[in-house]
Scaffold this motif. Structure first.
Motif, PDB file in Angstrom:
ATOM      1  N   ARG A   1      -8.161  15.204   0.305  1.00  0.00           N
ATOM      2  CA  ARG A   1      -8.315  13.804  -0.099  1.00  0.00           C
ATOM      3  C   ARG A   1      -7.321  12.920   0.654  1.00  0.00           C
ATOM      4  O   ARG A   1      -6.153  13.280   0.788  1.00  0.00           O
ATOM      5  CB  ARG A   1      -8.092  13.642  -1.606  1.00  0.00           C
ATOM      6  CG  ARG A   1      -9.239  14.135  -2.465  1.00  0.00           C
ATOM      7  CD  ARG A   1      -8.916  14.015  -3.950  1.00  0.00           C
ATOM      8  NE  ARG A   1      -7.949  15.023  -4.371  1.00  0.00           N
ATOM      9  CZ  ARG A   1      -7.383  15.052  -5.583  1.00  0.00           C
ATOM     10  NH1 ARG A   1      -7.675  14.110  -6.477  1.00  0.00           N
ATOM     11  NH2 ARG A   1      -6.527  16.000  -5.918  1.00  0.00           N
ATOM     12  N   LEU A   2      -7.840  11.802   1.129  1.00  0.00           N
ATOM     13  CA  LEU A   2      -7.006  10.729   1.666  1.00  0.00           C
ATOM     14  C   LEU A   2      -7.013   9.614   0.633  1.00  0.00           C
ATOM     15  O   LEU A   2      -8.074   9.134   0.236  1.00  0.00           O
ATOM     16  CB  LEU A   2      -7.566  10.220   2.995  1.00  0.00           C
ATOM     17  CG  LEU A   2      -6.920   8.958   3.583  1.00  0.00           C
ATOM     18  CD1 LEU A   2      -5.434   9.183   3.859  1.00  0.00           C
ATOM     19  CD2 LEU A   2      -7.643   8.539   4.857  1.00  0.00           C
ATOM     20  N   VAL A   3      -5.823   9.236   0.170  1.00  0.00           N
ATOM     21  CA  VAL A   3      -5.702   8.294  -0.947  1.00  0.00           C
ATOM     22  C   VAL A   3      -4.990   7.036  -0.480  1.00  0.00           C
ATOM     23  O   VAL A   3      -3.936   7.104   0.161  1.00  0.00           O
ATOM     24  CB  VAL A   3      -4.925   8.933  -2.126  1.00  0.00           C
ATOM     25  CG1 VAL A   3      -4.756   7.933  -3.258  1.00  0.00           C
ATOM     26  CG2 VAL A   3      -5.632  10.186  -2.618  1.00  0.00           C
ATOM     27  N   LEU A   4      -5.572   5.877  -0.804  1.00  0.00           N
ATOM     28  CA  LEU A   4      -4.930   4.587  -0.572  1.00  0.00           C
ATOM     29  C   LEU A   4      -4.741   3.919  -1.924  1.00  0.00           C
ATOM     30  O   LEU A   4      -5.707   3.625  -2.624  1.00  0.00           O
ATOM     31  CB  LEU A   4      -5.782   3.674   0.315  1.00  0.00           C
ATOM     32  CG  LEU A   4      -6.002   4.076   1.776  1.00  0.00           C
ATOM     33  CD1 LEU A   4      -7.176   5.031   1.888  1.00  0.00           C
ATOM     34  CD2 LEU A   4      -6.279   2.835   2.609  1.00  0.00           C
ATOM     35  N   ASP A   5      -3.505   3.712  -2.321  1.00  0.00           N
ATOM     36  CA  ASP A   5      -3.187   2.998  -3.550  1.00  0.00           C
ATOM     37  C   ASP A   5      -2.690   1.604  -3.175  1.00  0.00           C
ATOM     38  O   ASP A   5      -1.702   1.468  -2.442  1.00  0.00           O
ATOM     39  CB  ASP A   5      -2.103   3.724  -4.354  1.00  0.00           C
ATOM     40  CG  ASP A   5      -2.638   4.975  -5.039  1.00  0.00           C
ATOM     41  OD1 ASP A   5      -3.874   5.110  -5.137  1.00  0.00           O
ATOM     42  OD2 ASP A   5      -1.812   5.810  -5.459  1.00  0.00           O
TER      43      ASP A   5
ATOM     44  N   PRO B   1       0.808  -1.217   0.000  1.00  0.00           N
ATOM     45  CA  PRO B   1       0.000   0.000   0.000  1.00  0.00           C
ATOM     46  C   PRO B   1       0.842   1.269   0.000  1.00  0.00           C
ATOM     47  O   PRO B   1       1.933   1.317   0.550  1.00  0.00           O
ATOM     48  CB  PRO B   1      -0.794  -0.114   1.307  1.00  0.00           C
ATOM     49  CG  PRO B   1       0.114  -0.867   2.208  1.00  0.00           C
ATOM     50  CD  PRO B   1       0.894  -1.820   1.343  1.00  0.00           C
ATOM     51  N   GLN B   2       0.313   2.295  -0.645  1.00  0.00           N
ATOM     52  CA  GLN B   2       0.832   3.655  -0.513  1.00  0.00           C
ATOM     53  C   GLN B   2      -0.337   4.514  -0.036  1.00  0.00           C
ATOM     54  O   GLN B   2      -1.400   4.504  -0.633  1.00  0.00           O
ATOM     55  CB  GLN B   2       1.363   4.182  -1.846  1.00  0.00           C
ATOM     56  CG  GLN B   2       2.648   3.536  -2.309  1.00  0.00           C
ATOM     57  CD  GLN B   2       3.195   4.177  -3.570  1.00  0.00           C
ATOM     58  OE1 GLN B   2       2.775   5.256  -3.966  1.00  0.00           O
ATOM     59  NE2 GLN B   2       4.143   3.494  -4.216  1.00  0.00           N
ATOM     60  N   VAL B   3      -0.129   5.236   1.052  1.00  0.00           N
ATOM     61  CA  VAL B   3      -1.180   6.057   1.639  1.00  0.00           C
ATOM     62  C   VAL B   3      -0.667   7.481   1.746  1.00  0.00           C
ATOM     63  O   VAL B   3       0.430   7.717   2.256  1.00  0.00           O
ATOM     64  CB  VAL B   3      -1.581   5.527   3.038  1.00  0.00           C
ATOM     65  CG1 VAL B   3      -2.832   6.237   3.545  1.00  0.00           C
ATOM     66  CG2 VAL B   3      -1.797   4.018   3.001  1.00  0.00           C
ATOM     67  N   PHE B   4      -1.434   8.431   1.270  1.00  0.00           N
ATOM     68  CA  PHE B   4      -0.991   9.822   1.300  1.00  0.00           C
ATOM     69  C   PHE B   4      -2.201  10.748   1.227  1.00  0.00           C
ATOM     70  O   PHE B   4      -3.318  10.313   0.926  1.00  0.00           O
ATOM     71  CB  PHE B   4      -0.019  10.120   0.151  1.00  0.00           C
ATOM     72  CG  PHE B   4      -0.543   9.813  -1.227  1.00  0.00           C
ATOM     73  CD1 PHE B   4      -1.080  10.808  -2.025  1.00  0.00           C
ATOM     74  CD2 PHE B   4      -0.486   8.518  -1.733  1.00  0.00           C
ATOM     75  CE1 PHE B   4      -1.558  10.527  -3.297  1.00  0.00           C
ATOM     76  CE2 PHE B   4      -0.961   8.222  -3.008  1.00  0.00           C
ATOM     77  CZ  PHE B   4      -1.496   9.234  -3.788  1.00  0.00           C
ATOM     78  N   THR B   5      -1.976  12.011   1.536  1.00  0.00           N
ATOM     79  CA  THR B   5      -3.047  13.007   1.491  1.00  0.00           C
ATOM     80  C   THR B   5      -2.766  14.023   0.397  1.00  0.00           C
ATOM     81  O   THR B   5      -1.612  14.240   0.005  1.00  0.00           O
ATOM     82  CB  THR B   5      -3.179  13.729   2.838  1.00  0.00           C
ATOM     83  OG1 THR B   5      -1.933  14.360   3.160  1.00  0.00           O
ATOM     84  CG2 THR B   5      -3.574  12.771   3.946  1.00  0.00           C
ATOM     85  N   LEU B   6      -3.824  14.629  -0.084  1.00  0.00           N
ATOM     86  CA  LEU B   6      -3.727  15.663  -1.111  1.00  0.00           C
ATOM     87  C   LEU B   6      -4.480  16.903  -0.638  1.00  0.00           C
ATOM     88  O   LEU B   6      -5.596  16.805  -0.123  1.00  0.00           O
ATOM     89  CB  LEU B   6      -4.326  15.173  -2.432  1.00  0.00           C
ATOM     90  CG  LEU B   6      -3.630  13.973  -3.093  1.00  0.00           C
ATOM     91  CD1 LEU B   6      -4.475  13.428  -4.238  1.00  0.00           C
ATOM     92  CD2 LEU B   6      -2.245  14.381  -3.612  1.00  0.00           C
ATOM     93  N   ALA B   7      -3.873  18.049  -0.812  1.00  0.00           N
ATOM     94  CA  ALA B   7      -4.509  19.308  -0.439  1.00  0.00           C
ATOM     95  C   ALA B   7      -5.593  19.657  -1.457  1.00  0.00           C
ATOM     96  O   ALA B   7      -5.576  19.158  -2.593  1.00  0.00           O
ATOM     97  CB  ALA B   7      -3.464  20.416  -0.367  1.00  0.00           C
ATOM     98  N   PRO B   8      -6.539  20.508  -1.101  1.00  0.00           N
ATOM     99  CA  PRO B   8      -7.592  20.895  -2.050  1.00  0.00           C
ATOM    100  C   PRO B   8      -7.011  21.481  -3.336  1.00  0.00           C
ATOM    101  O   PRO B   8      -6.039  22.243  -3.303  1.00  0.00           O
ATOM    102  CB  PRO B   8      -8.384  21.954  -1.269  1.00  0.00           C
ATOM    103  CG  PRO B   8      -8.166  21.609   0.162  1.00  0.00           C
ATOM    104  CD  PRO B   8      -6.739  21.110   0.226  1.00  0.00           C
ATOM    105  N   ILE B   9      -7.602  21.079  -4.457  1.00  0.00           N
ATOM    106  CA  ILE B   9      -7.201  21.602  -5.764  1.00  0.00           C
ATOM    107  C   ILE B   9      -8.370  21.423  -6.720  1.00  0.00           C
ATOM    108  O   ILE B   9      -9.134  20.462  -6.605  1.00  0.00           O
ATOM    109  CB  ILE B   9      -5.944  20.891  -6.308  1.00  0.00           C
ATOM    110  CG1 ILE B   9      -5.433  21.600  -7.574  1.00  0.00           C
ATOM    111  CG2 ILE B   9      -6.206  19.419  -6.557  1.00  0.00           C
ATOM    112  CD1 ILE B   9      -4.094  21.075  -8.076  1.00  0.00           C
TER     113      ILE B   9
END
Length: 417
Positions: A116-120, A102-110
């Motif tokens: 966004r919380l993203v789980l790949d 897994p890769q887990v990371f957050t993205l700021a608003p755009i």
């Protein structure tokens, strides 16, 4: 074992949108919120599970809809269970079909997105695009007498459009240009989290580019010595540098990225072709477009903690200079053919620092098929007939390029597939 933990304000929040994007390469789960969310991700074995604990998040219908959005054909997820783990913590358990990376990371608003919380979820052993490509070629060998049917498209429903005057099709040469297989990497722009530009009638660029790319692939595959490889064949996002990596791994001879342009004013129209530049953009408009296209990774969502080895590679080397020269030859050939079916936005090929064109050893071009922001061209882009015309024009440009620049011999792929 906890893979990742993110500190955030301990305030209750809700998941506003939950999305699942399955693909052969990975499955992406996106949870969108109005504020950052504190989370912990843990792997559990026997059986394989991925546990996501969300702090201060309410259990809502949006969150519980995750299970419905996971299809039975998802490569990695078997099912989703959601419940209250302890006061203030909601637990999401992903039951897995096999162990994942897994890769887990957050993205700021755009753009249109909030936090966004993203789980790949990636397989432990990454899929080999070259092996998959060769296996598909082998599977197609018995059917070599006829053209490969185009896959079922998942683009928007085709709107009624004025009948297009069919362009006379030039007979395809049945004599191979070289004694080996020629591979064209066809790259449908955007996808998944990144819709690309959006027309006034609601058409998403990502659907148009996929439809045209599939038609271009089908046309290329009709040639006895040519085959096309799609960097994506469904609605999911592929990072810009990964598109380049995929093309290099299948040892592509050319890279063609398909897009549909947009501008703030609806009157902008016409087709364009771009190549990479070593010294900056050839015009302010080309530089603006490259900046906009390169921002696709911010919208599509890329884990910035994963470093791209190609970013360290200088563009000012001998192979890059030669590759750009070949890219310009290809771009001019394609632009000439596009001028036969549509107005040209600019009469000449332009150059800028497009990230997706930065392969040091594959001639690469970016085709802006038409302006999706122009209502008339948007209607044409949604027309199956016009999509076929566009695919045919790009194909003829590729053929013209190879007629003047025969590919060098190499013994790396099975010939006469």
């Amino acid at each position: 074992m906890a893979w990742n933990e993110h500190a955030a304000a301990q305030t209750a929040t809700q998941i506003t949108t939950a999305r699942v994007w399955p693909s052969p390469d990975y499955t992406r789960i996106t949870l969108e919120t109005q504020a950052p969310v504190a989370y912990t991700v843990t792997g559990v074995k026997n059986p394989e599970r991925l546990v996501l604990d969300l702090e201060g998040v309410d259990i809502t219908a949006v969150l519980t809809s995750l299970n419905e959005k996971v299809g039975t054909d998802d490569p990695y997820i078997k099912g989703v269970r959601i419940g209250r783990f302890k006061p203030g913590v909601t637990r999401v358990v992903f039951d897995l079909k096999s162990e994942v990376r897994p890769q887990v990371f957050t993205l700021a608003p755009i753009a249109e997105y909030g936090h966004r919380l993203v789980l790949d979820l990636y397989p432990l052993v990454a899929n080999d695009p070259l092996l998959a490509f060769l296996q598909k070629l082998e599977a197609q060998r018995p059917a070599a007498a006829g053209p490969e049917p185009a896959p079922a498209e998942e683009s928007e429903p085709l709107a009624a459009a004025p009948a297009e005057k069919p362009r006379p099709s030039r007979p395809a040469s049945r004599k191979p240009a070289a004694d080996r297989l020629i591979i064209i990497a066809v790259d449908p722009g955007h996808g998944g989290e990144d819709p690309g530009a959006r027309g006034r009638a609601g058409t998403n660029e990502k659907n148009v580019t996929l439809a045209i790319a599939r038609k271009l692939k089908a046309r290329i595959d009709q040639e006895p010595n040519m085959r096309a490889f799609l960097t994506r064949d469904d609605d999911y996002y592929v990072a810009l540098h990964v598109r380049v990596q995929k093309a290099r791994r299948v040892k592509a001879d050319l890279f063609v990225s398909v897009h549909a342009d947009a501008f703030i004013k609806p009157y902008a129209r016409g087709s364009s072709v771009f190549a990479l530049s070593e010294r900056g953009a050839t015009s302010a408009a080309a530089g603006w477009l490259a900046k906009k296209e390169n921002a696709a990774d911010l919208i599509g969502g890329v884990n910035l903690d994963v470093k791209d080895p190609y970013l360290k590679q200088t563009l000012l080397d001998l192979s890059q200079t030669a590759t750009i020269n070949d890219s310009l030859k290809l771009a001019r050939a394609v632009l000439s053919e596009l001028g036969e079916i549509n107005t040209l936005h600019k009469p000449d090929v332009e150059q800028a620092g497009f990230a997706v064109l930065k392969s040091p050893d594959i001639p690469s071009i970016l085709v802006e098929t038409a302006f999706i922001s122009n209502p008339e061209e948007e209607k044409k882009l949604k027309s199956a007939a016009y999509q076929e015309q566009m695919a045919e024009a790009v194909f003829l440009g590729i053929k013209r390029y190879f007629s003047r620049n025969p590919p060098l011999a190499r013994d790396r792929l099975v010939q006469n597939q």
